[in-house]
Design an enzyme around this catalytic site. Structure first.
Site, PDB file in Angstrom:
ATOM      1  N   GLU A 103       0.838  -1.210   0.000  1.00 27.25           N
ATOM      2  CA  GLU A 103       0.000   0.000   0.000  1.00 27.25           C
ATOM      3  C   GLU A 103       0.867   1.252   0.000  1.00 27.25           C
ATOM      4  O   GLU A 103       1.982   1.240   0.516  1.00 27.25           O
ATOM      5  CB  GLU A 103      -0.883   0.015   1.261  1.00 27.25           C
ATOM      6  N   ASP A 104       0.335   2.326  -0.540  1.00 24.27           N
ATOM      7  CA  ASP A 104       1.044   3.599  -0.491  1.00 24.27           C
ATOM      8  C   ASP A 104       0.975   4.187   0.921  1.00 24.27           C
ATOM      9  O   ASP A 104       1.965   4.668   1.462  1.00 24.27           O
ATOM     10  CB  ASP A 104       0.478   4.591  -1.520  1.00 24.27           C
ATOM     11  N   ASP A 107      -3.863   5.201   6.609  1.00 19.68           N
ATOM     12  CA  ASP A 107      -4.282   6.411   7.323  1.00 19.68           C
ATOM     13  C   ASP A 107      -5.131   5.952   8.522  1.00 19.68           C
ATOM     14  O   ASP A 107      -4.597   5.579   9.567  1.00 19.68           O
ATOM     15  CB  ASP A 107      -5.037   7.274   6.312  1.00 19.68           C
ATOM     16  N   PHE A 156      -1.956  15.651   5.066  1.00 20.69           N
ATOM     17  CA  PHE A 156      -2.265  15.137   3.741  1.00 20.69           C
ATOM     18  C   PHE A 156      -1.030  15.252   2.842  1.00 20.69           C
ATOM     19  O   PHE A 156      -0.439  16.322   2.724  1.00 20.69           O
ATOM     20  CB  PHE A 156      -3.448  15.895   3.142  1.00 20.69           C
ATOM     21  N   ARG A 169       0.120  12.053  -8.771  1.00 21.95           N
ATOM     22  CA  ARG A 169       0.665  10.692  -8.628  1.00 21.95           C
ATOM     23  C   ARG A 169       2.025  10.541  -9.290  1.00 21.95           C
ATOM     24  O   ARG A 169       2.820   9.687  -8.905  1.00 21.95           O
ATOM     25  CB  ARG A 169      -0.275   9.665  -9.271  1.00 21.95           C
TER      26      ARG A 169
END
Ligand code: IMP
Ligand code: MG
Length: 180
Positions: A103-104, A107, A156, A169
């Site tokens: 996963e990037d 959160d 963020f 991206r």
């Protein structure tokens, strides 16, 4: 002046540069190589966000490994929703395989909870999580990543696969939102 980018209506400043990211990914690949030395490893890459991370992680992995790509949809704008209905493209042949979810970012962790729930239905031999970024202060989930690139504050970020409304991206570095 510090490197900045503007995406749509928001400004971001440099947070982690490419060199630091790639150095850390090399370390993660080495750890995975050792931990899965005699196991059938599948890197299950969560699209779209993990595409760059997965590519660099796989390139640094010396050994036999399978790459699989699934898509979930859970996020709009800058606020997490944690809603996943389906893992599009998940292979049914997961038995006897050791899966590491790539996963990037984790959160709240609610997306990951759903991914794991859906993946468990394919009965893989084992499941672990490898996330480039982890917002430990925001985490509410059941499954904490075993492999973490960077534990970051609850802000963020974009770039290196991560987007703001689908933009950003393609950036080589990771940027943080500058509050208005
Ligand atoms: P979670 O369910 O709150 O853990 O959010 C998971 C998903 O939200 C991630 O896979 C990302 O796609 C997205 N996400 C969470 N935080 C950020 C961020 O800071 N920037 C961009 N996307 C994010
Ligand atoms: Mg994602």
């Amino acid at each position: 002046m510090e490197k900045q980018v503007t995406l749509i209506d928001k400004k971001f400043s440099l947070y982690l540069n490419e060199e630091i990211i790639l150095r850390r990914i090399k370390e993660l690949a080495n750890v995975l190589q050792k931990d899965y030395a005699d196991k059938e490893l599948v890197l299950l890459c969560i699209l779209n966000g993990s595409f760059m991370f997965a590519a660099d992680l796989a390139k640094d992995f010396n050994g036999l490994v399978e790459l699989s790509f699934v898509k979930v949809s859970s996020y709009e704008g800058t606020e997490s929703k944690g809603k996943v209905d389906e893992l599009i493209g998940l292979s049914s042949d997961m038995k006897h395989k050791h899966v590491v979810i790539v996963e990037d970012i984790v959160d709240t962790g609610l997306t990951m909870d759903k991914i794991i729930f859906l993946l468990q239905q394919k009965f893989p031999e084992s499941i672990e999580i490898c996330s480039l970024l982890f917002k430990s202060d925001a985490f509410l989930g059941k499954f904490k990543p075993k492999y973490i690139g960077f534990d970051i504050p609850n802000k963020f970020v974009v770039g290196y696969g991560l987007d703001y409304n689908e933009k950003g991206r393609n950036l080589r570095d990771i940027y943080e939102l500058i509050p208005e």
